[in-house]
Scaffold this active site. Structure first.
Site, PDB file in Angstrom:
ATOM      1  N   GLY A 126      39.437  38.421  44.185  1.00 52.95           N
ATOM      2  CA  GLY A 126      39.776  38.209  42.781  1.00 52.95           C
ATOM      3  C   GLY A 126      40.384  36.841  42.604  1.00 52.95           C
ATOM      4  O   GLY A 126      40.974  36.292  43.531  1.00 52.95           O
ATOM      5  N   VAL A 133      43.423  36.851  44.801  1.00 54.28           N
ATOM      6  CA  VAL A 133      43.663  38.053  45.596  1.00 54.28           C
ATOM      7  C   VAL A 133      42.637  38.062  46.720  1.00 54.28           C
ATOM      8  O   VAL A 133      41.445  37.860  46.480  1.00 54.28           O
ATOM      9  CB  VAL A 133      43.559  39.344  44.746  1.00 54.28           C
ATOM     10  CG1 VAL A 133      43.866  40.572  45.603  1.00 54.28           C
ATOM     11  CG2 VAL A 133      44.502  39.307  43.559  1.00 54.28           C
ATOM     12  N   ASP A 239      50.434  45.281  29.932  1.00 58.30           N
ATOM     13  CA  ASP A 239      49.055  44.775  29.957  1.00 58.30           C
ATOM     14  C   ASP A 239      48.123  45.850  30.529  1.00 58.30           C
ATOM     15  O   ASP A 239      47.261  45.561  31.353  1.00 58.30           O
ATOM     16  CB  ASP A 239      48.969  43.476  30.769  1.00 58.30           C
ATOM     17  CG  ASP A 239      47.694  42.688  30.431  1.00 58.30           C
ATOM     18  OD1 ASP A 239      47.074  42.969  29.384  1.00 58.30           O
ATOM     19  OD2 ASP A 239      47.319  41.806  31.225  1.00 58.30           O
TER      20      ASP A 239
END
Ligand code: PIT
Length: 477
Positions: A126, A133, A239
């Site tokens: 990611g 990540v 979020d």
């Protein structure tokens, strides 16, 4: 009235935003997980924090210089090999070309040797503007982990990062991502997290051939469970969206994990003080009032423009009280859970206006409907669940604890429709994705989406899925 304003770039560590279209795009953190099962499936909490503050600035600067030097040498080396120059330079070129052949080398170089001494960096899974990540393996135990690398810039970046860390260090629940270890340097923070390899919620829904209300309740129960735990600690995620819900492994019985605490904060609303007592939250420094983080608050104070405030989150999931700049508590996550439930059952968004001002007006009015496909096939109980979450007044909105007691979740939709919603859901998701890509073809996502592996849609995941991006908005009160 809410106006979207263009504003300068605001650095905030992992969630640094870039101005694009009318919003700032955040390099939100986590990434799509490659479907690779963990070897032993077990997770041990190492819980150590390694801090190498001192020599680090020098080391990082040195690394960067070395990289720049290598780059220069590569260029001159290429020229040299063309011109038949020295063996030493050729060797360097060879080394460098090796690096080009192995793309992992590029992000591996970003890792501190003390991290790589302990973890074997395997692959990038990611990527955001200021965070990456990677999948890694603990060298001694061979246990798989995810490592999130945060680039920390300035005092604000540090504060934001500390807020995220403060939350992650406290949580320990099967439906919340677990932090194993932290490595800190002045400019980078490495979060060693449990590795989730089962993919995102919507991705898995689409990949299946069938999807019934019962399947939705199974997933939502796990999210509500994680939220109930977080809210009991006084943590607000802020979020919550399907992209931040990852399955731990690809198997049917996998747990679902809430990730990405880049916007999380401690609940300081009066209701939270009453229920939990001052002491449980007073030690934390992040302020959630009016949905402004401490950093955002400081920024708007410094800008001396009190009529303009920064609001962070994913527009389609923002609770009305956030938009209205009223005090925000854990109820904002429950609103987001309502939006998620709506998507999970229909493949469409409850608030899906094409322009942000129209979108925000619809959210502030709380005007959504159950019209269109497949809502006729969805049970009244499921709609009641959504209705209790998409309630304008946060005080009247269902809490996570109440959600877990709602008959739709308790019965696992036993009395609900057993219709297969898969086809309608996939069609709606696909429609939305193609509408968005025709609006902004280059990104394959909404205008102004961040450029990351997780933005836009996923190639090769069957129907294309649209991702909603985390943004920071300047709103004029
Ligand atoms: C995984 C796999 C993956 C992403 C993550 C973990 C990210 C997790 C995460 C991100 C955050 C945060 C906490 C956890 O604050 O693809 O196992 O920004």
């Amino acid at each position: 009235m809410i106006a979207l304003l263009k504003a300068p770039e605001v650095a905030r560590g992992s969630n640094t935003r870039h101005s694009a279209c009318e919003v700032f795009i955040m390099g939100s953190s986590s990434g799509k997980v490659l479907p690779e099962p963990s070897k032993n499936g077990c997770f041990s909490l190492i819980n150590s924090v390694v801090n190498f503050r001192k020599q680090e600035t020098d080391r990082e600067k040195c690394d960067e210089k070395r990289q720049a030097w290598l780059w220069r040498r590569r260029r001159s080396g290429r020229r040299a090999s063309r011109e038949g120059v020295s063996e030493g330079v050729k060797e360097l070129v060879h080394l460098d070309e090796e690096r080009m052949r192995n793309p992992n080398a590029k992000f591996r170089a970003k890792f501190d040797p003390r991290v790589t001494a302990r973890y074997d960096i395997k692959a990038l899974i990611g990527c955001g503007s200021f965070s990456r990540v990677v999948r890694a393996e603990h060298r001694r135990s061979r246990q798989p982990f995810a490592i999130k690398l945060l680039e920390v810039k300035g005092r604000e970046g540090h504060e934001a990062c500390q807020a995220e860390l403060g939350v992650l260090r406290r949580v320990n629940h099967s439906n919340v991502i677990r932090l194993a270890e932290v490595f800190e340097t002045p400019h980078r923070v490495y979060l060693v997290l449990e590795l989730a390899t089962g993919g995102e919620l919507l991705e898995r829904m689409v990949a299946r051939g069938t999807f019934r209300e019962r399947d939705a309740t199974k997933a939502l129960k796990m999210v509500a469970s994680g939220l109930c735990y977080l809210h009991s600690l006084g943590v607000i995620h802020r979020d919550l969206k399907p992209e931040n819900l990852l399955y731990y492994h690809p198997g049917q019985d996998s747990r679902l994990i809430i990730t990405d605490f880049g916007l999380a904060c401690w609940d300081k609303t009066p209701a939270s003080f009453q229920s939990k007592g001052d002491t449980s939250v007073s030690t934390h420094d992040t302020n959630c009032d009016s949905s402004l983080s401490a950093v955002d608050f400081e920024k708007s104070r410094q800008s001396k423009d009190w009529a303009v405030r920064t609001l962070c989150g994913t527009p389609e999931y923002l609770a009305p009280e956030m938009l209205a700049q009223r005090p925000c508590g854990s109820a904002v996550d429950m609103w987001a859970l309502g939006v998620i439930t709506y998507i999970v059952l229909s493949g469409s968004l409850p608030f899906d206006q094409s322009s942000r001002p129209r979108l925000f007006r619809a959210i502030l009015r709380g005007s959504f409907s159950f019209h269109g496909d497949p809502w006729k096939s969805v049970s009244t109980l499921a709609k009641s669940f959504i209705g209790h979450l998409l309630t304008l007044e946060p005080e009247h909105r269902m809490t996570a604890e109440e959600a877990l007691k709602h008959p739709w979740l308790v019965s696992m939709a036993a009395c609900s429709s057993n219709k297969n919603l898969h086809r309608s859901i996939s069609r709606n998701l696909q429609r939305r994705a193609s509408r968005a890509s025709s609006r902004c073809p280059s990104s394959g996502s909404t205008p102004g989406s961040r450029t990351s592996m997780r933005s836009g849609s996923w190639p090769g995941s069957g129907p294309q899925l649209q991702r909603q991006v985390t943004v920071c908005l300047k709103i004029a009160a």
